[in-house]
Each structure stands twice: as structure tokens, then as C-alpha cells.
Design an enzyme around this catalytic site. Structure first.
Site, mmCIF file in Angstrom:
data_model
loop_
_atom_site.group_PDB
_atom_site.id
_atom_site.type_symbol
_atom_site.label_atom_id
_atom_site.label_comp_id
_atom_site.label_asym_id
_atom_site.label_seq_id
_atom_site.Cartn_x
_atom_site.Cartn_y
_atom_site.Cartn_z
ATOM 1 N N SER A 15 -7.017 4.222 -1.607
ATOM 2 C CA SER A 15 -6.779 2.778 -1.521
ATOM 3 C C SER A 15 -8.038 1.944 -1.699
ATOM 4 C CB SER A 15 -6.150 2.437 -0.165
ATOM 5 O OG SER A 15 -4.884 3.029 -0.039
ATOM 6 N N GLU A 33 -1.198 -7.939 2.202
ATOM 7 C CA GLU A 33 -1.004 -6.494 2.134
ATOM 8 C C GLU A 33 0.041 -6.015 3.128
ATOM 9 O OE1 GLU A 33 -3.365 -2.230 2.593
ATOM 10 O OE2 GLU A 33 -4.005 -3.958 3.773
ATOM 11 N N ASP A 59 0.844 -1.195 0.000
ATOM 12 C CA ASP A 59 0.000 0.000 0.000
ATOM 13 C C ASP A 59 0.877 1.242 0.000
ATOM 14 O OD1 ASP A 59 -1.881 2.102 0.672
ATOM 15 O OD2 ASP A 59 -3.236 0.516 1.334
ATOM 16 N N GLU A 81 -5.993 -7.242 25.358
ATOM 17 C CA GLU A 81 -4.575 -6.866 25.507
ATOM 18 C C GLU A 81 -4.395 -5.506 26.162
ATOM 19 O OE1 GLU A 81 -0.568 -6.479 22.654
ATOM 20 O OE2 GLU A 81 -2.534 -6.930 21.786
ATOM 21 N N GLU A 105 -4.295 -6.817 16.923
ATOM 22 C CA GLU A 105 -4.356 -5.468 17.487
ATOM 23 C C GLU A 105 -5.807 -4.968 17.425
ATOM 24 O OE1 GLU A 105 -2.220 -3.288 18.906
ATOM 25 O OE2 GLU A 105 -0.532 -4.677 18.859
ATOM 26 N N HIS A 136 2.195 8.706 5.027
ATOM 27 C CA HIS A 136 1.214 9.736 5.401
ATOM 28 C C HIS A 136 1.690 10.538 6.611
ATOM 29 C CE1 HIS A 136 -2.006 9.188 2.613
ATOM 30 N NE2 HIS A 136 -2.249 7.933 2.957
#
Length: 524
Positions: A110, A332, A60, A235, A291, A341
Site C-alpha cells: 500500500s 481512504e 485499500d 479514552e 482511536e 488480511h
């Protein structure tokens, strides 16, 4: 004004010691070129096998300048000058260019691009899995304009399928593989406007669990979108931002489990330790969400809780390879884009190097005889490096000169726009006063923006394996999945596959030729 040629000459003298002895001999370069020529001549014998497996690696934001800089970084991580290094994708025999514009955008995003290279149809910016008849944010323009992806085509053909990403599994790139949404940001119903909900549109996490219920492997981030609002994360118990987001009260993990056949072995995991403990040969379905949102940058990764991209790819291929009909796997390297960015080139380039490791891992586990591997990007960034840097200069280092205008040094890496724009005392910041080698250093930019933008130039496509030669020039981005489907004999265009084995051999072309000769053989 300092002549650039003088600067280049000075740089060459200063760094002549960096030139390897073998490169001073013209024979080295001539022999290298002749070997490359021999390799190129071998490509006249085309690989026209049926692709049992298809692996697509999507970097990406991995424009050509990012590929070049990542190559140098890879070499420098191995204590080489870097420029002569070869990325795994550099070794692919076929290279093409992809035109990345969206139907309504010169510089794309994207989501529209993912719809192109996964569904074979160009689309509007910000939309996934729908044609250009769907307008972003307008739910009522979705129905009837849905388009399916190569992941669905592979599944319908009996292949196993997988998605591996370093972003959220419901982010723009992976979502185009299974979802149909007027807005890429509808991660859960919490992010959707009331109007869209009342009109019956479903969020992307919901669609992941319901649209293609038997995806064998799903790995990445995005836990919080699967759980009810304010559900504590396993977590990050004290982090409110990590808590569940769903307004409908659904536990999508439970729903995922309920859809799996009782006699199959399904595993939901949330950390690297659990991943590495799996026996892939006894796993039928794997959902790994490591995550609450996107996964950590590779440079920041916790080796206990978060697997690397290459580790996820290795496990995915082991699980998917058990299907005798083969597989389709989308991988990806999604945080290359995020690093750019944020103006954090070091983060972005280390993400690209890790994706290259994953490409190498996949190559070691598959064969070019029956596996088509395609590496490309969705779009580029306004990222560049220059400044007449000498051979072996740290890719994150300074140019060997100061500006002939403001007399200040500058780094080789620069951005056209972004958060790295800084003015100190009415002048450009003096980068020699900051730690420009820091992992989170934001490279200087020409225009101040909180988030650096995408670039609009073409991106590269690298290909190897069956029918890879069909990627050969400058293509519209939506051409890519049509090539992959043609090679694998899936999707709509399968006339060339008559009587050909879907296991990858023999190839359809020679087989059809022999069948055509059969009546003549009977006559004589």
C-alpha cells in the site's frame, strides 16, 4: 463426479422463486439495455470543465472481486437478492483498469502504490513519497529523491485540502500525501532504528505536522503516535498499548495548534460527539483522531466515540467547500484491507459498503459540473467467491453443493491463502459445524498464513466529473494523479488552462477556441 451444469440446473430450479417477475419478461432486459445505450450516447458530449474540486476515494485492498461481493452485500442489506444492486461507484460513467505493481514488486504493497496514485511516480514497496531511488529502511537514500503529491499541488494552487481515513492518519495511504519516508512503518520515532534517527530522517507523524502545515482537515486514527512515550490515552486509560509512543517527548497536537494562525478557528477532537457538535462553517482547521491506532471496524464501531466514514466525509466537505478556489480531498476506506488480511471477509465487505455510503454522501454534496471524483484501489487480495451459488444466496453463505473430493460443504467466499486454513483430524474442517456467518469468521484458505496476502491483478478506476473520460483504458497506476491535476489545472501540466477560470467554468478547451477566433472577428 457431479457435473457443474447439473448443479447449476438444480440450483436454478430451487431458487426460481427468487427471480423477480419483471425479470422473466424479455422486455425488461431489452428496455434496460436501451436505456443504458441512451446514457452511453450522452457521454459523447464530454465534460471538459475545469475541476474546482477533486475527491479521491481509495478502497485499500478493494479488488474487483471485493467490489462485486460488496455490491451483493449492499443489496442483501436492503432485503434484495443483491446481484442487481448498484453501488454508487457503479453509477460512474467512466471505468478503467490500473496496473498496480511496484517498481520492485510484482504484487504490491500500500505504500509504493500510494506514492504512484498520489505523487504520480512509481516507487519501491514499503516506501512513501519518494522515488524508486530510495531503498526501503535506508534513510540515507531519501534525500534528493522526495516526490510531492497532488495534495501539495492543490495546496500550492490555493485550494483547501483534506485527508480522511479509517486507518491511522500516518498509515501508508495517507502518508504518501505529505511524507517522504524510506519506510512506511516509521509511524513515530519509537518505530525507527537508531541509524535512521542519527541520519536525520523524521517519523511520519512528525512529517504530518511539519511538511504541509496548513492541511485544513485531518481525520482518522493514530492518537498514540502524537504523544510522548507512555502518555495515558484519553479514552483507554488502562490500556498500555494505547499509550503515547514518542521518544522525543513531543506533543504533536500542541505543535499542530501552534502552527495555526491566531485569527483562525482550529479544533482538535477525539470522539464522534465532538465531531457532530461542530459548526463546520466556523471551523478553519480540524484534526480528529478517534482511536490510538486504526479506527474500529464498521461492524464493531462505538456510535458514541467513533464516527463512520460517511460522517467524517460529510464534515470534511462542508469545511473544505468554503474555499472559493475549491478543494482536494483524499478519502481512504482503509480497513477493507485489514479485514482481508485477517481472513474476515464479513468485516472487509462491510467496510466496502460503508465506503460506498461515503461516496454517495460526497456525490449528494457536490456537482459533476465542477467536481472530479475518482474511486479506485491500491491493490487487490487473494479473495474470491464462487461454487455455483444460486441467485440471492447469502454472500457469506454456503455453496449449494459439497466437495466431490472430501464430501464436505464449503462457503462461497474463499481465500487463496491466510489464517482460515484449518485441518481437523487430518482433513479439511467441516464448516457446517462452525458459525460461518459470524462477524469474525475466517474463511477457509488454500495455504496457511498468519496474514492473507495482497493479489497482483489490475484494479478498477471509476471516475465522474470534469475530464473523467481521460480514465478510459488500462493505465499505469501513476497516471491517476496526472489526470486529476490536469482536470483541476494544478501541478506542472497547465498549458491548457491559459485564461481559464479556476472556479470550474468555462472549460479551457472552448475558451481557447474562442480566443483563437477573436482576431478573425476583428478582421471581418
Amino acid at each position: 463426479m457431479i457435473s457443474p451444469f447439473l448443479v447449476l440446473a438444480i440450483g436454478t430450479c430451487l431458487t426460481n422463486s427468487l427471480v423477480p417477475e419483471k425479470e422473466k419478461d424479455p422486455k425488461y432486459w431489452r428496455d434496460q439495455a436501451q436505456q443504458t445505450l441512451k446514457n452511453a450516447l450522452r457521454l459523447q458530449t464530454l465534460n471538459t470543465n475545469v475541476a474546482k474540486n477533486v475527491i479521491m476515494f481509495l478502497g485499500d485492498g478493494m479488488g474487483v472481486s471485493t467490489v462485486t461481493a460488496a455490491r451483493i452485500l449492499k443489496g442483501q442489506l436492503h432485503h434484495s437478492p443483491g446481484e442487481e444492486t448498484r453501488l454508487e461507484m457503479d453509477k460512474f460513467p467512466y471505468v478503467a483498469l490500473s496496473k498496480t505493481y511496484n517498481t520492485n514488486a510484482q504484487v504490491p504493497d500500500s505504500a509504493g502504490t500510494a506514492t504512484a496514485y498520489l505523487c504520480g511516480v512509481k516507487a519501491n514497496e514499503g516506501t512513501v513519497g519518494v522515488s524508486a531511488a530510495t531503498q526501503r529502511t535506508e534513510c540515507n537514500t531519501t534525500q534528493g529523491n522526495e516526490v510531492t503529491s497532488i495534495l501539495r499541488w492543490a495546496k500550492d494552487a490555493g485550494k483547501s485540502v483534506g485527508i480522511v481515513t479509517t486507518t491511522r492518519v500516518n498509515h501508508a495511504t495517507p502518508s504518501a500525501a505529505y511524507a517522504h519516508s524510506a519506510d512506511r512503518d516509521w509511524y513515530s520515532d519509537n518505530e525507527m532504528p537508531p541509524e535512521a534517527l542519527s541520519q536525520g530522517c523524521k517519523d511520519i507523524a512528525y512529517q504530518l505536522m511539519h511538511n504541509v502545515r496548513d492541511i485544513e482537515v485531518i481525520m482518522g486514527g493514530g492518537r498514540k503516535y502524537m504523544f510522548p512515550k507512555n502518555r495515558t490515552d484519553v479514552e483507554y486509560e488502562m490500556d498500555e498499548k494505547a499509550r503515547g509512543t514518542r521518544l522525543d517527548g513531543l506533543n504533536l497536537i500542541d505543535i499542530w495548534k501552534s502552527f495555526k494562525p491566531k485569527h483562525k478557528h482550529s479544533h482538535y477532537i477525539w470522539n464522534r460527539t465532538e465531531l457532530l457538535a461542530l459548526d463546520p462553517y466556523t471551523v478553519d482547521y480540524l484534526l480528529g483522531l478517534f482511536e490510538p491506532g486504526d479506527m474500529q471496524y464498521e461492524l464493531n464501531r462505538n456510535n458514541v466515540t467513533d464516527p463512520s466514514l460517511s460522517e467524517m466525509v460529510e464534515m470534511a466537505i462542508k469545511i473544505l467547500s468554503k474555499n472559493p478556489k475549491g478543494f482536494f480531498l483524499l478519502v481512504e476506506g482503509g480497513r477493507i484491507d485489514h479485514g482481508h488480511h485477517e481472513g474476515k471477509a464479513k468485516q472487509a465487505l462491510h467496510e466496502a459498503v460503508e465506503m460506498d455510503r461515503a461516496i454517495g454522501q460526497a456525490g449528494a454534496m457536490t456537482s459533476v459540473e465542477d467536481t472530479l471524483t475518482v474511486v479506485t484501489a491500491d491493490h487487490s487480495h487473494v479473495f474470491t467467491f464462487g461454487g455455483y451459488t444460486p441467485r440471492g444466496n447469502s454472500i457469506f453463505g454456503l455453496a449449494p453443493m459439497v466437495s466431490d473430493t472430501d464430501k464436505k460443504p464449503f462457503t462461497a467466499i474463499l481465500y487463496g491463502n491466510g489464517p482460515g486454513y484449518k485441518v481437523v483430524g487430518g482433513e479439511r474442517e467441516n464448516v457446517s459445524m462452525v458459525d460461518y456467518a459470524h462477524n469474525n469468521y475466517q474463511a477457509q484458505s488454500a495455504v496457511p498464513l498468519r496474514h492473507e496476502t495482497h493479489g497482483g491483478e489490475d484494479v478498477a478506476i471509476f471516475a465522474k466529473g470534469p475530464m473523467a473520460h481521460l480514465l478510459h483504458g488500462v493505465h499505469e497506476q501513476n497516471y491517476i494523479p496526472h489526470v486529476m491535476a490536469y482536470a483541476a489545472c494544478i501541478g506542472a501540466n497547465r498549458d491548457h488552462c491559459a485564461s481559464a477560470s479556476l472556479s470550474g467554468s468555462p472549460s479551457p478547451g472552448p475558451l481557447l477556441f474562442l480566443l483563437a477566433l477573436l482576431p478573425l472577428a476583428i478582421l471581418f
